[in-house]
Design an enzyme around this catalytic site. Structure first.
Site, mmCIF file in Angstrom:
data_model
loop_
_atom_site.group_PDB
_atom_site.id
_atom_site.type_symbol
_atom_site.label_atom_id
_atom_site.label_comp_id
_atom_site.label_asym_id
_atom_site.label_seq_id
_atom_site.Cartn_x
_atom_site.Cartn_y
_atom_site.Cartn_z
ATOM 1 N N PRO A 135 0.785 -1.235 0.000
ATOM 2 C CA PRO A 135 0.000 0.000 0.000
ATOM 3 C C PRO A 135 0.819 1.289 0.000
ATOM 4 O O PRO A 135 0.852 2.041 0.980
ATOM 5 C CB PRO A 135 -0.831 -0.132 1.283
ATOM 6 C CG PRO A 135 0.050 -0.923 2.197
ATOM 7 C CD PRO A 135 0.774 -1.907 1.312
ATOM 8 N N CYS A 136 1.457 1.575 -1.135
ATOM 9 C CA CYS A 136 2.219 2.816 -1.242
ATOM 10 C C CYS A 136 1.309 4.041 -1.156
ATOM 11 O O CYS A 136 1.769 5.138 -0.834
ATOM 12 C CB CYS A 136 3.031 2.830 -2.531
ATOM 13 S SG CYS A 136 2.079 2.483 -4.027
#
Length: 280
Positions: free
Chosen positions: A246-247
């Site tokens: 989850p950047c």
């Protein structure tokens, strides 16, 4: 259960609404939003509620730029604490379980030589998604709603230029169904293909629970390189497995969204979607 095609359609409507919300802010009424979408207010409300489980009015609040700052204030995850709580690569994320393994530095240096990478296009809650995977798991997810399909394909294939690419959506379908939450909480395997420093950063991202965020500087602290904030930001941007690593949960210390490889509207949409699901 809502189909992926329906979710993708819902996101397309939401994507158009984002531009209107940006222009009109929270003062944009339900009636005006619905009229701009060419829908009745009741239909527009049902559509949004089906997608995120909250009203368009509440969703507008999630989409405002101030929401990122509110997340930092209320749901900023200290990565050391998250790791101590067992929220690592084997933890729960997006209502599914992830199992991951990293490519060796030697294999990465060979730029995919001798590796078969399967690929296919799929509907996702955030528009068309290009998914790639090896025999070990998903190695790439890109969203094309902002960049276009040609650019997304060139982007991901360019990361492993010596690999053999095979169009085989049927090979990936079981993993994709788990990844986008349409087929139970079975384990979704990931194959992290990057340089050692990048993989350390991606490991840190995997500790951030859904509905929470962190900062680039906190990631740098967590991986033992507190002065490498710029390098961390670059590694976050090079994450090939969007959504699952989850950047989008990495924000600037100021509360700004920072960049997003597949377009800031997609990043805002994902953060809003996760926040609404966390509170629904």
């Amino acid at each position: 259960m809502t189909s992926q095609h329906e979710q993708s359609y819902h996101f397309g409507v939401m994507r158009r609404a984002i531009d209107l919300i940006d222009a009109g802010g929270e003062g944009m009424t339900l009636d005006r939003l619905a009229a701009e979408m060419g829908m009745s207010a009741a239909h527009f409300q049902r559509l949004f509620s089906a997608w995120v489980g909250v009203s368009p009015k509440r969703y507008q609040q999630y989409l405002t730029l101030g929401h990122a700052k509110a997340l930092l204030h209320d749901r900023c995850t200290l990565l050391e604490a998250a790791d101590a709580a067992g929220l690592s690569g084997t933890g729960r994320l997006h209502d599914l379980f992830l199992r991951w393994e990293a490519m060796s530095p030697g294999d990465f240096a060979r730029k995919g030589a001798g590796l078969t990478v399967y690929w296919g296009w799929f509907d996702s809650p955030f528009g068309p998604a290009l998914v790639m995977g090896t025999d070990k798991g998903i190695c790439g997810i890109g969203f094309a709603s902002e960049t276009g399909e040609t650019a997304a394909m060139a982007d991901l294939t360019g990361r492993w230029p010596q690999a053999h690419f095979v169009q085989a959506p049927e090979h990936l379908r079981p993993w994709v169904d788990r990844a986008f939450g349409t087929h139970g909480p079975d384990t979704t395997p990931l194959h992290l293909m990057g340089a050692p420093f990048q993989i350390k950063v991606w490991e840190a991202l995997l500790t951030i629970p859904s509905g929470h965020v962190t900062t680039y500087s906190q990631i740098a602290q967590a991986i033992g390189h507190p002065k490498a904030v710029r390098a961390v930001g670059t590694a976050v941007g090079r994450n090939p497995i969007s959504l699952l690593i989850p950047c989008h949960r990495a924000l600037r210390k100021s509360g700004g969204l920072g960049g997003y490889h597949w377009g800031l509207p997609v990043k805002r949409g994902i953060l809003a979607w996760e926040s609404a699901r966390a509170e629904a």
